[in-house]
Design an enzyme around this catalytic site. Structure first.
Site, PDB file in Angstrom:
ATOM      1  N   LYS A   1       0.780  -1.311  -0.054  1.00  0.00           N
ATOM      2  CA  LYS A   1      -0.035  -0.186  -0.110  1.00  0.00           C
ATOM      3  C   LYS A   1       0.931   1.206  -0.018  1.00  0.00           C
ATOM      4  O   LYS A   1       1.461   1.769   1.132  1.00  0.00           O
ATOM      5  CB  LYS A   1      -0.684  -0.122   1.120  1.00  0.00           C
TER       6      LYS A   1
ATOM      7  N   GLU B   1       9.872   1.972  10.120  1.00  0.00           N
ATOM      8  CA  GLU B   1      10.964   3.049   9.922  1.00  0.00           C
ATOM      9  C   GLU B   1      10.429   4.394  10.036  1.00  0.00           C
ATOM     10  O   GLU B   1       9.475   4.797   9.293  1.00  0.00           O
ATOM     11  CB  GLU B   1      11.355   2.857   8.486  1.00  0.00           C
TER      12      GLU B   1
ATOM     13  N   CYS C   1      13.951  11.561   5.457  1.00  0.00           N
ATOM     14  CA  CYS C   1      13.765  10.992   6.842  1.00  0.00           C
ATOM     15  C   CYS C   1      15.303  11.256   7.580  1.00  0.00           C
ATOM     16  O   CYS C   1      15.178  11.628   8.926  1.00  0.00           O
ATOM     17  CB  CYS C   1      13.513   9.648   7.185  1.00  0.00           C
TER      18      CYS C   1
ATOM     19  N   GLU D   1      10.733  16.922  14.053  1.00  0.00           N
ATOM     20  CA  GLU D   1      10.941  16.681  12.490  1.00  0.00           C
ATOM     21  C   GLU D   1      10.345  18.006  11.805  1.00  0.00           C
ATOM     22  O   GLU D   1       9.108  18.150  11.843  1.00  0.00           O
ATOM     23  CB  GLU D   1      10.616  15.417  12.075  1.00  0.00           C
TER      24      GLU D   1
HETATM   25  P1  NAD Z   1       2.496   8.788   7.288  1.00  0.00           P
HETATM   26  O1  NAD Z   1       2.708   8.209   8.516  1.00  0.00           O
HETATM   27  O2  NAD Z   1       1.432   9.793   7.099  1.00  0.00           O
HETATM   28  O3  NAD Z   1       2.109   7.870   6.186  1.00  0.00           O
HETATM   29  C1  NAD Z   1       3.007   6.648   5.778  1.00  0.00           C
HETATM   30  C2  NAD Z   1       2.163   5.658   5.189  1.00  0.00           C
HETATM   31  O4  NAD Z   1       1.211   5.090   6.069  1.00  0.00           O
HETATM   32  C3  NAD Z   1       1.134   6.260   4.109  1.00  0.00           C
HETATM   33  O5  NAD Z   1       0.904   4.958   2.850  1.00  0.00           O
HETATM   34  C4  NAD Z   1      -0.300   6.443   4.721  1.00  0.00           C
HETATM   35  O6  NAD Z   1      -1.381   6.421   3.813  1.00  0.00           O
HETATM   36  C5  NAD Z   1      -0.030   5.259   5.875  1.00  0.00           C
HETATM   37  N1  NAD Z   1      -0.810   5.344   6.992  1.00  0.00           N
HETATM   38  C6  NAD Z   1      -1.237   6.552   7.655  1.00  0.00           C
HETATM   39  N2  NAD Z   1      -1.857   6.503   8.831  1.00  0.00           N
HETATM   40  C7  NAD Z   1      -1.820   4.995   8.921  1.00  0.00           C
HETATM   41  C8  NAD Z   1      -2.417   4.312  10.005  1.00  0.00           C
HETATM   42  N3  NAD Z   1      -3.184   4.522  11.029  1.00  0.00           N
HETATM   43  N4  NAD Z   1      -2.485   2.664   9.703  1.00  0.00           N
HETATM   44  C9  NAD Z   1      -1.722   2.422   8.735  1.00  0.00           C
HETATM   45  N5  NAD Z   1      -1.175   2.978   7.585  1.00  0.00           N
HETATM   46  C10 NAD Z   1      -1.340   4.473   7.634  1.00  0.00           C
HETATM   47  O7  NAD Z   1       3.986   9.344   6.665  1.00  0.00           O
HETATM   48  P2  NAD Z   1       4.230  10.360   5.312  1.00  0.00           P
HETATM   49  O8  NAD Z   1       3.917  11.616   5.747  1.00  0.00           O
HETATM   50  O9  NAD Z   1       3.766   9.755   4.041  1.00  0.00           O
HETATM   51  O10 NAD Z   1       5.867  10.327   5.175  1.00  0.00           O
HETATM   52  C11 NAD Z   1       6.517  11.088   5.754  1.00  0.00           C
HETATM   53  C12 NAD Z   1       7.238  10.490   7.252  1.00  0.00           C
HETATM   54  O11 NAD Z   1       7.955   9.185   6.724  1.00  0.00           O
HETATM   55  C13 NAD Z   1       8.276  11.506   7.835  1.00  0.00           C
HETATM   56  O12 NAD Z   1       8.133  11.491   9.455  1.00  0.00           O
HETATM   57  C14 NAD Z   1       9.494  10.584   7.768  1.00  0.00           C
HETATM   58  O13 NAD Z   1      10.580  10.784   8.390  1.00  0.00           O
HETATM   59  C15 NAD Z   1       9.117   9.228   7.696  1.00  0.00           C
HETATM   60  N6  NAD Z   1      10.138   8.405   6.836  1.00  0.00           N
HETATM   61  C16 NAD Z   1      11.027   7.571   7.614  1.00  0.00           C
HETATM   62  C17 NAD Z   1      12.122   7.072   6.580  1.00  0.00           C
HETATM   63  C18 NAD Z   1      12.909   5.745   7.259  1.00  0.00           C
HETATM   64  O14 NAD Z   1      13.624   5.304   6.611  1.00  0.00           O
HETATM   65  N7  NAD Z   1      12.936   5.876   8.640  1.00  0.00           N
HETATM   66  C19 NAD Z   1      12.033   6.987   5.295  1.00  0.00           C
HETATM   67  C20 NAD Z   1      10.927   7.806   4.522  1.00  0.00           C
HETATM   68  C21 NAD Z   1      10.047   8.457   5.296  1.00  0.00           C
END
Ligand code: NAD
Length: 488
Positions: free
Chosen positions: A173, A247, A281, A382
């Site tokens: 997803k 992550e 990230c 962040e």
């Molecule tokens: P997000 O948490 O809003 O969404 C990530 C994914 O999770 C999306 O596919 C979203 O639809 C889904 N999602 C949202 N709520 C959910 C829930 N309650 N249950 C299950 N799935 C859910 O994050 P984002 O805004 O897409 O990405 C940015 C974040 O990702 C930043 O905090 C960044 O630091 C982090 N990130 C971390 C890494 C790493 O390797 N540590 C890499 C890239 C991004």
């Protein structure tokens, strides 16, 4: 207009309720695609298909077949690299150069895991002669893979390659802001004659992710994203104590000592913070500079910032694209204002660039906030945008204490010519990656992941494959005899 569908049980299909979502270009807010927007009901179909496939013949595949599959995927990515890079830039706004680099890294990830899978073999343990004792690695089962919008296909590849390579089945997803490259990737997978249900794509929002986290038929969830969703996934996973990999975010210090090569440190400070408009990230947005060079360092950054070319990622001269969404744009500007209100000094940026081309789209100037102190919100949370916050430190101990004083622990960098200091700092910093005299390099052979609130588990490297396996002790007694423990 691009239109995407779901891929469930080997079939392309529309969501049950025919839901769609307009996908918007971050560069000009135009609609670039209509994506299928699934619901929990679609996710349940995909999970059921993945379950059937896992419980069926897919379990019998050999490591040689799976290694071949990953190599085949790498070849297809290589074949369609230009198309994929265009889609990634269209959907995320990042420069074409960055997207091309991503596609190279993605193919390399599949090749790396192909090699690793091919070299897998169970261990034979020392045991009595009438016993065969083996340690075997087996797939975990159905894997729910949830990815964010900043590196849509790269993050997917880090999960899909080891998951399939280890013999699992997959429901992926992607973020519903950026589904286009994962959709094209699925078209590539559909060219291969995998059994139905081994690979499924369900594009949609949080509820689809939540279904993957909650379902008792999913054995593992691997998630990359923010802490808020991560926490909810962790709680949901307790339903069947499924395996989780998280992550999450980071607040990554980039620490410059006075004895560093300053030309390199200034240059990398820009790359650390503004690569992909800071939506990384591991972005080095928290700059910490030793007192004696602080003012000169800020001065050199201030000279460079206005020269960064902001623009459409498809234009060759562009160095930095827009941020992903209106929501991010607003959040970043809010953080900048919060920093100023707390006493930070705005040296450059903090607003939408001037000019007609920047009126539509989610544009931001590269921003530098100086004189930040460790207690401020912008030094702790962040930002996930093109913003450097600069702090001053007076000693190694002070730098270390301030750098570690964060709930996060993803990545850190240290700039110094003193190898002893470099070694001390890299040992004492509580982060999953510590770079010395560099920023951002990662590769499939090295583990990626965070300490503390930056996540659970690791991706890439051998451990990134092991996370998708169960370990079994197989014990075969070739000459069973009555034992007589409880008498005859
Ligand atoms: P997000 O948490 O809003 O969404 C990530 C994914 O999770 C999306 O596919 C979203 O639809 C889904 N999602 C949202 N709520 C959910 C829930 N309650 N249950 C299950 N799935 C859910 O994050 P984002 O805004 O897409 O990405 C940015 C974040 O990702 C930043 O905090 C960044 O630091 C982090 N990130 C971390 C890494 C790493 O390797 N540590 C890499 C890239 C991004």
């Amino acid at each position: 207009m691009i239109q995407t569908q779901l891929y469930i049980d080997g079939q392309w299909q529309s969501p049950i309720d025919q839901g769609t979502r307009a996908i918007v270009s971050p560069a000009d807010e135009s609609v670039i695609a209509q994506a299928a927007e699934a619901t929990r009901a679609d996710a349940r179909l995909a999970i059921a298909a993945a379950r059937r496939a896992f419980d069926g013949p897919w379990r019998q595949t050999t490591i040689r077949e799976r290694a071949r599959l990953l190599n085949r995927i790498a070849e297809l990515i290589h074949r369609d690299a230009e198309k994929l890079a265009h889609l990634e830039s269209l959907n995320t706004g990042k420069t074409l150069t960055e997207s091309r680099t991503d596609m190279g890294d993605i193919a390399a990830t599949f090749r790396y895991f192909a090699g690793l899978v091919a070299s897998e073999s169970g261990a034979v343990n020392e045991a009595p002669h009438h016993v065969i004792s083996r340690t075997l690695r087996e797939p975990v089962g159905v894997c729910g893979l949830i990815t964010p919008w900043n590196y849509p296909l790269l993050q997917a590849a880090w999960k899909i390659a080891p998951a399939l390579g280890a013999g699992n089945t997959v429901v992926i997803k992607p973020s519903n802001l950026t589904p286009l490259t994962t959709h094209h990737f699925t078209q590539l997978v559909a060219e291969l004659d995998l059994p139905p249900g081994v690979f499924n794509l369900v594009t949609g929002g949080a509820e689809v992710g939540a279904e993957l986290a909650e379902s008792l038929d999913v054995d593992l969830v691997s998630f990359t994203g923010g802490a808020f969703a991560g926490e909810s996934i962790m709680k949901a996973a307790t339903g069947n104590f499924k395996r989780i990999g998280l992550e999450l975010g980071g607040k990554n210090p980039n620490i410059v000592f006075a004895d560093a090569d300053l030309d390199a440190a200034v240059d990398y400070a820009l790359n650390a913070a503004f690569f992909h408009a800071g939506q990384v990230c591991s972005a080095g947005s928290r700059l910490m500079v030793e007192d004696s060079i602080y003012d000169a360092f800020i001065g050199r950054l201030a000279e460079r910032l206005p020269r960064i070319v902001i623009g459409n990622g498809f234009h060759g001269e562009t160095q930095m694209g827009p941020v992903q969404s209106a929501q991010q744009h607003e959040k970043i500007l809010g953080m900048v204002q919060a920093g100023i209100a707390e006493g930070a000094r705005l040296v450059h940026g903090g607003k939408r660039p001037a000019g007609d081309v920047y009126k539509k789209g989610y544009w931001l100037e590269p921003t530098l906030l100086a004189d930040v102190t460790a207690g401020m919100k912008i030094a702790k949370e962040e930002i996930f945008g093109p913003v450097i916050t600069a702090e001053r430190f007076r000693s190694e101990e002070e730098a270390l204490r301030a750098a570690n004083d964060t709930p996060y622990g993803l990545a850190a960098a240290v700039w110094t010519r003193d190898l002893d200091k470099a070694n001390r700092m890299s040992r004492a910093l509580r982060f999953g990656t510590v770079w010395v005299n560099d920023y951002h390099p990662y590769f499939p052979e090295a583990p990626w992941g965070g300490y503390k609130a930056s996540g659970i588990g690791r991706e890439l490297a051998r451990i990134g494959l092991d996370e998708y396996t169960e370990l079994k002790h197989s014990y075969i007694n070739l000459a069973p005899k009555a034992m007589g423990w409880f008498g005859a």
